[in-house]
Design a protein around this motif. Structure first.
Motif, PDB file in Angstrom:
ATOM      1  N   ALA A 166       1.099 -43.888 -73.111  1.00  0.00           N
ATOM      2  CA  ALA A 166       1.640 -43.365 -74.370  1.00  0.00           C
ATOM      3  C   ALA A 166       2.939 -42.609 -74.124  1.00  0.00           C
ATOM      4  CB  ALA A 166       0.606 -42.462 -75.045  1.00  0.00           C
ATOM      5  N   ALA A 167       2.972 -41.794 -73.062  1.00  0.00           N
ATOM      6  CA  ALA A 167       4.191 -41.053 -72.733  1.00  0.00           C
ATOM      7  C   ALA A 167       5.302 -42.006 -72.307  1.00  0.00           C
ATOM      8  CB  ALA A 167       3.901 -40.035 -71.636  1.00  0.00           C
ATOM      9  N   ARG A 168       4.933 -43.072 -71.621  1.00  0.00           N
ATOM     10  CA  ARG A 168       5.929 -44.062 -71.190  1.00  0.00           C
ATOM     11  C   ARG A 168       6.552 -44.757 -72.402  1.00  0.00           C
ATOM     12  NH1 ARG A 168       4.145 -48.778 -67.116  1.00  0.00           N
ATOM     13  NH2 ARG A 168       3.290 -49.692 -69.042  1.00  0.00           N
ATOM     14  N   ALA A 169       5.717 -45.043 -73.401  1.00  0.00           N
ATOM     15  CA  ALA A 169       6.227 -45.661 -74.624  1.00  0.00           C
ATOM     16  C   ALA A 169       7.188 -44.722 -75.349  1.00  0.00           C
ATOM     17  CB  ALA A 169       5.067 -46.047 -75.537  1.00  0.00           C
ATOM     18  N   ALA A 170       6.845 -43.436 -75.345  1.00  0.00           N
ATOM     19  CA  ALA A 170       7.719 -42.449 -75.978  1.00  0.00           C
ATOM     20  C   ALA A 170       9.058 -42.378 -75.249  1.00  0.00           C
ATOM     21  CB  ALA A 170       7.037 -41.081 -75.984  1.00  0.00           C
ATOM     22  N   TYR A 171       9.018 -42.483 -73.935  1.00  0.00           N
ATOM     23  CA  TYR A 171      10.260 -42.441 -73.152  1.00  0.00           C
ATOM     24  C   TYR A 171      11.089 -43.702 -73.398  1.00  0.00           C
ATOM     25  CZ  TYR A 171      13.489 -42.290 -69.226  1.00  0.00           C
ATOM     26  OH  TYR A 171      14.629 -42.288 -68.466  1.00  0.00           O
ATOM     27  N   ALA A 172      10.429 -44.848 -73.489  1.00  0.00           N
ATOM     28  CA  ALA A 172      11.144 -46.089 -73.771  1.00  0.00           C
ATOM     29  C   ALA A 172      11.866 -45.995 -75.116  1.00  0.00           C
ATOM     30  CB  ALA A 172      10.167 -47.264 -73.773  1.00  0.00           C
ATOM     31  N   LYS A 173      11.194 -45.419 -76.090  1.00  0.00           N
ATOM     32  CA  LYS A 173      11.814 -45.235 -77.412  1.00  0.00           C
ATOM     33  C   LYS A 173      12.992 -44.268 -77.315  1.00  0.00           C
ATOM     34  CE  LYS A 173      10.605 -44.067 -82.197  1.00  0.00           C
ATOM     35  NZ  LYS A 173       9.499 -43.655 -83.112  1.00  0.00           N
ATOM     36  N   GLU A 174      12.827 -43.251 -76.489  1.00  0.00           N
ATOM     37  CA  GLU A 174      13.902 -42.279 -76.273  1.00  0.00           C
ATOM     38  C   GLU A 174      15.163 -42.956 -75.730  1.00  0.00           C
ATOM     39  OE1 GLU A 174      14.198 -38.985 -72.886  1.00  0.00           O
ATOM     40  OE2 GLU A 174      12.719 -38.412 -74.399  1.00  0.00           O
ATOM     41  N   LEU A 175      14.961 -43.964 -74.881  1.00  0.00           N
ATOM     42  CA  LEU A 175      16.086 -44.700 -74.285  1.00  0.00           C
ATOM     43  C   LEU A 175      16.635 -45.782 -75.207  1.00  0.00           C
ATOM     44  CD1 LEU A 175      14.928 -45.210 -70.580  1.00  0.00           C
ATOM     45  CD2 LEU A 175      16.489 -43.473 -71.481  1.00  0.00           C
ATOM     46  N   GLY A 176      15.883 -46.086 -76.267  1.00  0.00           N
ATOM     47  CA  GLY A 176      16.311 -47.138 -77.173  1.00  0.00           C
ATOM     48  C   GLY A 176      15.758 -48.508 -76.843  1.00  0.00           C
ATOM     49  N   HIS A 177      14.712 -48.554 -76.014  1.00  0.00           N
ATOM     50  CA  HIS A 177      14.089 -49.841 -75.678  1.00  0.00           C
ATOM     51  C   HIS A 177      13.110 -50.246 -76.776  1.00  0.00           C
ATOM     52  CE1 HIS A 177      15.462 -50.327 -71.459  1.00  0.00           C
ATOM     53  NE2 HIS A 177      15.620 -49.027 -71.535  1.00  0.00           N
TER      54      HIS A 177
END
Length: 395
Positions: A384-395
Motif C-alpha cells: 500500500a505504501a509502495r502504491a502511494a509512492y508510485a502515485k507520488e512520482l506520477g506512475h
C-alpha cells in the motif's frame, strides 16, 4: 519531457484521456524498478512465521518474494525455521514424548541456549510439531495449527502460485547458522544448491535470491556452481540512541565464521567503500539492518537520560527520531550492489517518534531514498505504501 513535446502531447490527449500526465519521475533504485517487497518469514505479522499458510498469505497480499530461513533436520532435510532451537517457534515444549530431547546450555554460534534443536529430530518427528507465533503481541489463535514446511514445499508453492497468478513469486532463502550446521555434518549449502538446480533455478535471472550473514556460506555456494543472485546480510547489536550510531555485541557484532576464524572486524566494515567492494567479489547485493540507512537518535536531558517524548513512561525506539540518511544506498549502487533492508513492522513499538504511529511513513522514507528491496512482516502495508509512492512520482 522536452518542452517542444508538451503542446503536441496536450493536443493528442485532449478529448481522448480524462487526464494526461507528464512523464513520471524515475525510481532511484539500481535497476530503475520499484522497490521489491519480500514477505519476511511470510506474512509473519498475522500468522505463525515460516509456515505455508504464512507464505501464502504474503503472496495473497502482493509480496514479490517470500523468505524462508533454512536449517537442517537430523536426516538432512532443509526446513524453514529462523532458529535451530525449536523452542522459539514451535510447540515442542508441550509434547511429552520429546521431553528427553531438551538440551541445556547448548552452544549455538557461541551463545548458550536451552531448548530442543532441529538436528536432534528427523523430518517425520518435525511433522508432529506445530508452529507458534514468536511475538506475544501478535495473534496467538493459530498456534499449533500449522506445520513446519520443507524448503522443497516452499519452492513448489512459489512455482504453483506464479503459474496461477501470472506473476513471478521469487524465493529468498537464507542459510541460517551455516558454520554451526557444517560442524554438525549437516552442511546447508550443497542441499540448497541441489534443490535449486533440480527446480531449474540456477541463473541470475531465476526468481531466487540467496542470503547469509556468513560470507563463507555465500562463497561456498559460488564454488558449488550456484549462479543465482546472492546477498550479504549486515547486522548489529542495537541502537545507540545517544550518538545515533549502532552498538556491537556478540553474537550480533560480526559473522560467526569470522569469529571462528579469529577475524576481529565488525559488521560495520561491510558498509565502507572497501567493504562493499569486497562484497561485490562474491555477491550481488547487501541486506543491511535498516538503521544503517536511516539512523535513530534520542533527545537527552542534562542528567544524560533519554527523554520520554511520547510520555508512556519508557524511553525507547518510540522516543527516538530519524536522522539524515547515510550514503549507504548511493555507495552500494556505485559499487554495483543492490540494497535490500530489513525488517519493517507495523506495531507502534517498532516505529520511531517521527513516524507518529504510521508504518507507511517509515516505508515512504526508504522508498524515496531508492531502496531496492525490503523485508516486511506485513507485506500488505508495504504494498500500500509502495502504491502511494508510485502515485507520488506520477506512475
Amino acid at each position: 519531457m522536452t518542452p517542444f513535446l508538451r503542446p503536441l502531447l496536450a493536443v493528442l490527449c485532449a478529448g481522448v484521456l480524462a487526464a494526461c500526465n507528464d512523464d513520471p519521475d524515475p525510481y532511484q533504485t539500481l535497476d530503475g524498478n520499484q522497490t521489491m517487497v519480500v514477505g519476511h518469514r511470510g506474512a509473519s505479522g498475522t500468522l505463525p512465521e515460516h509456515t505455508l499458510e504464512a507464505y501464502q498469505r504474503a503472496i495473497d497480499q502482493g509480496a514479490d518474494a517470500i523468505e524462508p530461513d533454512l536449517i537442517a533436520t537430523k536426516d538432512g532435510v532443509l526446513i524453514a525455521r529462523h532458529d535451530p532451537n525449536l523452542a522459539y517457534s514451535t510447540n515442542v515444549a508441550s509434547i511429552a514424548k520429546f521431553a528427553d530431547r531438551k538440551r541445556t546450555d547448548y552452544l549455538v554460534d557461541g551463545e548458550k541456549q536451552t531448548g530442543w534443536f532441529a538436528h536432534d529430530f528427523t523430518l517425520a518427528e518435525i511433522r508432529e510439531l506445530g508452529a507458534i507465533a514468536t511475538d506475544a503481541d501478535r495473534p496467538q489463535q493459530y498456534n499449533g495449527q500449522y506445520k513446519v514446511p520443507t524448503f522443497q514445499e516452499i519452492v513448489d508453492l512459489a512455482k504453483t502460485q506464479s503459474t496461477k497468478l501470472g506473476r513471478g513469486i521469487a524465493i529468498y532463502p537464507e542459510t541460517k547458522n551455516p558454520t554451526f550446521h557444517r560442524d554438525l555434518g549437516l552442511a546447508l549449502e550443497p542441499k540448497l544448491a541441489a534443490t535449486l538446480n533440480a527446480a531449474g533455478w540456477n541463473s541470475k535471472t531465476a526468481p531466487v535470491f540467496v542470503q547469509s550473514f556468513e560470507p563463507s556460506s555465500l562463497k561456498q555456494m559460488r564454488t558449488l556452481g550456484l549462479n543465482v543472485r546472492m546477498v550479504q546480510l549486515i547486522d548489529a547489536d542495537w541502537y545507540d540512541y545517544k550518538t545515533g550510531k549502532l552498538s556491537y555485541a556478540a553474537p550480533w557484532d560480526r559473522p560467526y565464521d569470522w569469529t571462528k576464524a579469529g577475524d576481529t572486524r565488525l559488521y560495520s566494515v561491510m558498509v565502507t567503500p572497501a567493504g562493499l567492494a569486497e562484497i561485490k567479489t562474491y555477491a550481488d547485493g547487501i541486506g543491511p539492518w535498516k538503521p544503517y540507512i536511516i539512523p535513530m537518535k534520542g533527545e537527552y536531558d542534562a542528567a544524560g537520560n533519554m527523554k520520554d517524548l511520547n510520555g508512556d513512561g519508557v524511553a525507547d525506539l518510540r522516543d527516538a527520531s530519524s536522522q539524515p540518511a547515510t550514503t549507504l544506498i548511493a555507495d552500494a549502487h556505485k559499487a554495483g550492489l543492490f540494497v535490500h533492508a530489513y525488517t519493517f513492522r507495523n506495531e507502534g513499538k517498532r516505529l520511531a517518534f517521527d513516524h507518529k504511529g504510521d508504518p507507511k511513513a517509515e516505508y515512504l522514507q526508504y522508498y524515496r531514498l531508492g531502496l531496492d528491496g525490503l523485508f516486511s512482516d506485513f507485506p500488505d502495508t508495504a504494498i500500500a505504501a509502495r502504491a502511494a509512492y508510485a502515485k507520488e512520482l506520477g506512475h
